[in-house]
Design an enzyme around this catalytic site. Structure first.
Site, PDB file in Angstrom:
ATOM      1  N   ARG A 191      63.790-132.505 -23.321  1.00 12.94           N
ATOM      2  CA  ARG A 191      64.736-131.956 -24.314  1.00 12.94           C
ATOM      3  C   ARG A 191      65.350-133.032 -25.218  1.00 12.94           C
ATOM      4  NH1 ARG A 191      61.899-129.020 -22.840  1.00 12.94           N
ATOM      5  NH2 ARG A 191      62.188-127.238 -21.490  1.00 12.94           N
ATOM      6  N   SER A 200      69.511-121.459 -22.765  1.00 13.20           N
ATOM      7  CA  SER A 200      70.076-122.131 -21.584  1.00 13.20           C
ATOM      8  C   SER A 200      71.095-123.159 -22.050  1.00 13.20           C
ATOM      9  CB  SER A 200      68.979-122.851 -20.802  1.00 13.20           C
ATOM     10  OG  SER A 200      68.018-121.920 -20.393  1.00 13.20           O
ATOM     11  N   GLU A 225      72.747-128.760 -22.587  1.00 11.38           N
ATOM     12  CA  GLU A 225      71.514-128.918 -23.377  1.00 11.38           C
ATOM     13  C   GLU A 225      71.857-128.644 -24.834  1.00 11.38           C
ATOM     14  OE1 GLU A 225      67.914-126.939 -21.932  1.00 11.38           O
ATOM     15  OE2 GLU A 225      67.474-126.318 -23.984  1.00 11.38           O
TER      16      GLU A 225
HETATM   17  C1  LIG Z   1      67.256-116.803 -26.382  1.00  3.52           C
HETATM   18  C2  LIG Z   1      66.927-118.258 -26.424  1.00  3.52           C
HETATM   19  C3  LIG Z   1      65.874-118.752 -25.670  1.00  3.52           C
HETATM   20  C4  LIG Z   1      65.562-120.119 -25.728  1.00  3.52           C
HETATM   21  N1  LIG Z   1      64.524-120.559 -24.958  1.00  3.52           N
HETATM   22  C5  LIG Z   1      64.191-121.874 -25.013  1.00  3.52           C
HETATM   23  C6  LIG Z   1      63.098-122.378 -24.229  1.00  3.52           C
HETATM   24  O1  LIG Z   1      62.432-121.646 -23.497  1.00  3.52           O
HETATM   25  N2  LIG Z   1      62.826-123.693 -24.312  1.00  3.52           N
HETATM   26  C7  LIG Z   1      63.533-124.545 -25.103  1.00  3.52           C
HETATM   27  O2  LIG Z   1      63.215-125.733 -25.148  1.00  3.52           O
HETATM   28  N3  LIG Z   1      64.570-124.100 -25.847  1.00  3.52           N
HETATM   29  C8  LIG Z   1      64.916-122.794 -25.824  1.00  3.52           C
HETATM   30  N4  LIG Z   1      65.968-122.350 -26.573  1.00  3.52           N
HETATM   31  C9  LIG Z   1      66.756-123.300 -27.366  1.00  3.52           C
HETATM   32  C10 LIG Z   1      66.281-123.468 -28.809  1.00  3.52           C
HETATM   33  O3  LIG Z   1      65.632-122.297 -29.300  1.00  3.52           O
HETATM   34  C11 LIG Z   1      65.341-124.649 -28.974  1.00  3.52           C
HETATM   35  O4  LIG Z   1      65.957-125.856 -28.554  1.00  3.52           O
HETATM   36  C12 LIG Z   1      64.858-124.826 -30.404  1.00  3.52           C
HETATM   37  O5  LIG Z   1      63.870-125.825 -30.439  1.00  3.52           O
HETATM   38  C13 LIG Z   1      65.979-125.204 -31.378  1.00  3.52           C
HETATM   39  O6  LIG Z   1      65.472-125.055 -32.699  1.00  3.52           O
HETATM   40  P1  LIG Z   1      66.410-124.664 -33.929  1.00  3.52           P
HETATM   41  O7  LIG Z   1      65.567-124.606 -35.135  1.00  3.52           O
HETATM   42  O8  LIG Z   1      67.196-123.448 -33.624  1.00  3.52           O
HETATM   43  O9  LIG Z   1      67.327-125.939 -33.992  1.00  3.52           O
HETATM   44  P2  LIG Z   1      68.890-126.002 -34.252  1.00  3.52           P
HETATM   45  O10 LIG Z   1      69.611-125.401 -33.104  1.00  3.52           O
HETATM   46  O11 LIG Z   1      69.206-125.479 -35.608  1.00  3.52           O
HETATM   47  O12 LIG Z   1      69.097-127.569 -34.255  1.00  3.52           O
HETATM   48  C14 LIG Z   1      68.887-128.358 -33.089  1.00  3.52           C
HETATM   49  C15 LIG Z   1      68.887-129.817 -33.508  1.00  3.52           C
HETATM   50  O13 LIG Z   1      67.698-130.062 -34.261  1.00  3.52           O
HETATM   51  C16 LIG Z   1      68.022-130.707 -35.499  1.00  3.52           C
HETATM   52  N5  LIG Z   1      67.019-130.295 -36.486  1.00  3.52           N
HETATM   53  C17 LIG Z   1      66.687-129.036 -36.850  1.00  3.52           C
HETATM   54  N6  LIG Z   1      65.705-129.061 -37.776  1.00  3.52           N
HETATM   55  C18 LIG Z   1      65.420-130.377 -38.001  1.00  3.52           C
HETATM   56  C19 LIG Z   1      64.508-131.060 -38.858  1.00  3.52           C
HETATM   57  N7  LIG Z   1      63.682-130.411 -39.674  1.00  3.52           N
HETATM   58  N8  LIG Z   1      64.494-132.411 -38.831  1.00  3.52           N
HETATM   59  C20 LIG Z   1      65.331-133.102 -38.027  1.00  3.52           C
HETATM   60  N9  LIG Z   1      66.221-132.507 -37.200  1.00  3.52           N
HETATM   61  C21 LIG Z   1      66.261-131.161 -37.186  1.00  3.52           C
HETATM   62  C22 LIG Z   1      69.411-130.217 -35.835  1.00  3.52           C
HETATM   63  O14 LIG Z   1      70.069-131.118 -36.689  1.00  3.52           O
HETATM   64  C23 LIG Z   1      70.050-130.163 -34.456  1.00  3.52           C
HETATM   65  O15 LIG Z   1      70.563-131.413 -34.108  1.00  3.52           O
HETATM   66  C24 LIG Z   1      66.306-120.988 -26.538  1.00  3.52           C
HETATM   67  C25 LIG Z   1      67.364-120.488 -27.292  1.00  3.52           C
HETATM   68  C26 LIG Z   1      67.673-119.136 -27.246  1.00  3.52           C
HETATM   69  C27 LIG Z   1      68.799-118.622 -28.086  1.00  3.52           C
END
Ligand SMILES: Cc1cc2nc3c(=O)[nH]c(=O)nc-3n(C[C@H](O)[C@H](O)[C@H](O)COP(=O)(O)OP(=O)(O)OC[C@H]3O[C@@H](n4cnc5c(N)ncnc54)[C@H](O)[C@@H]3O)c2cc1C
Length: 305
Positions: A177, A227, A297
């Site tokens: 992560r 999570s 996380e």
């Molecule tokens: C219902 C649910 C289920 C989930 N299941 C999982 C799972 O099974 N496994 C898992 O790993 N995660 C899971 N997650 C967490 C989440 O979806 C992941 O961590 C996902 O990768 C986050 O992506 P995001 O675009 O929403 O990032 P954001 O939450 O918008 O941002 C996360 C970080 O990434 C940075 N970021 C975003 N885009 C960029 C970019 N283009 N360049 C540089 N930095 C960037 C942001 O600045 C921030 O610091 C889950 C979440 C939910 C709500």
């Protein structure tokens, strides 16, 4: 005192004015439905615009924050000062041979489905992760035994000087992560995945199975950040929370899910303050009962009201 009118005028010289908003409410852009206003909210539509914004922010000594789908973020109620960049206009996905290239604003779920359509295996694990490709690289997202690290070939990024560079997967130091994307100050523009040819029906069967598991175990009917805590060595966060009797505990509109103890859901218009208070309450209770420290996380950013 920052003169936003002057800043706005300067920004219109480097980015289309339709892609600039002031005082944009971020809860409308986060999967968690949490977050106050961004001073300046930009949705660039070319890589040149992103480069120009990075250089502008540096020149003006102004912080900028990347937002993906906000599915791993809690943005505080006071919002974010400076510039917030959303890369939603970069959502192209393509395949050449066994390599799939996805722009950072594309949903990782869409990349997973695209791979299926092309009979390519490797991204099945990502079929239910509600983030963008950029967010998935940043977090080295993973599920059900797979993670980005297993399939990433390389990424095209804009570095902190505003230059477009290619990073190999190993350059990103992906581990559980985490990545070195924040440390380097990179903005991910594209990800290139190495996949393997597979059988459509077999790939689909795996994705259907994972979707069924997710839908039966996770409270997907409410906004959340997934999570909340990392897996503590030797334990499962959800089990510790469940055994602490915390399921159903509420602070304001935030609730420890009754379906999956590792999730805190935004059940009824929660504020970020309520959500964060509940996270702290869970950490404190689990520490007292089991002497285990739960590490978050999910990231918390922005300012209090
Ligand atoms: C219902 C649910 C289920 C989930 N299941 C999982 C799972 O099974 N496994 C898992 O790993 N995660 C899971 N997650 C967490 C989440 O979806 C992941 O961590 C996902 O990768 C986050 O992506 P995001 O675009 O929403 O990032 P954001 O939450 O918008 O941002 C996360 C970080 O990434 C940075 N970021 C975003 N885009 C960029 C970019 N283009 N360049 C540089 N930095 C960037 C942001 O600045 C921030 O610091 C889950 C979440 C939910 C709500």
């Amino acid at each position: 005192m920052i003169d936003y009118t002057q800043l706005y005028d300067k920004l219109t010289t480097i980015i289309d004015k339709n892609n600039i908003k002031l005082n944009e409410l971020l809860k409308n852009h986060t999967y968690t439905r949490l977050g106050g206003k961004a001073d300046i909210f930009l949705t660039p539509s070319t890589y040149e615009e992103v480069q120009a914004v990075v250089k502008f922010a540096k020149q003006e000594n102004m912080p900028f924050t990347l937002l993906g789908n906000g599915s791993n973020l809690i943005v505080k109620d006071g919002g974010i000062r400076g510039i917030v960049i959303l890369l939603e206009n970069f959502n192209n996905i393509s395949v050449k041979g066994n390599q799939l290239t996805a722009q950072s604003g594309a949903a990782i779920i869409a990349a997973s489905r695209y791979a299926l359509k092309e009979h390519l295996s490797g991204l099945e694990f990502a079929c239910g992760i509600p983030g963008t490709v950029g967010g998935a690289l940043f977090m080295n997202a993973g599920a059900y035994g797979g993670e980005i690290k297993d399939v990433l070939d390389s990424a095209i990024v804009i570095d902190r000087d505003g230059e477009i560079v290619k990073r190999s997967a190993s350059d990103l130091e992906l581990s559980y992560r985490t990545s070195n994307i924040p440390e380097k100050g990179d903005i991910v523009l594209e990800a290139i995945f190495n996949l393997t040819p597979g059988n459509y029906e077999e790939i689909k069967a795996i994705m259907d199975d994972l979707t069924f598991k997710r839908e039966s175990k996770q409270p997907l009917e409410y906004p959340s950040c997934g999570s909340v805590f990392k897996r503590p060595p030797g334990y499962f966060a959800g089990k510790l929370i469940q055994d602490s009797g915390l399921q159903g505990t509420r602070i304001g509109g935030a609730e420890v899910s009754t379906k999956h103890a590792g999730f805190i859901v935004n059940k009824d218009n929660a504020t970020a303050e309520e959500y964060i208070s509940l996270i702290k309450h869970v950490q404190k209770t689990v520490k007292e009962k089991f002497d285990v420290s739960l590490e978050r996380e999910v990231k918390i950013i922005g300012e209090d009201l």
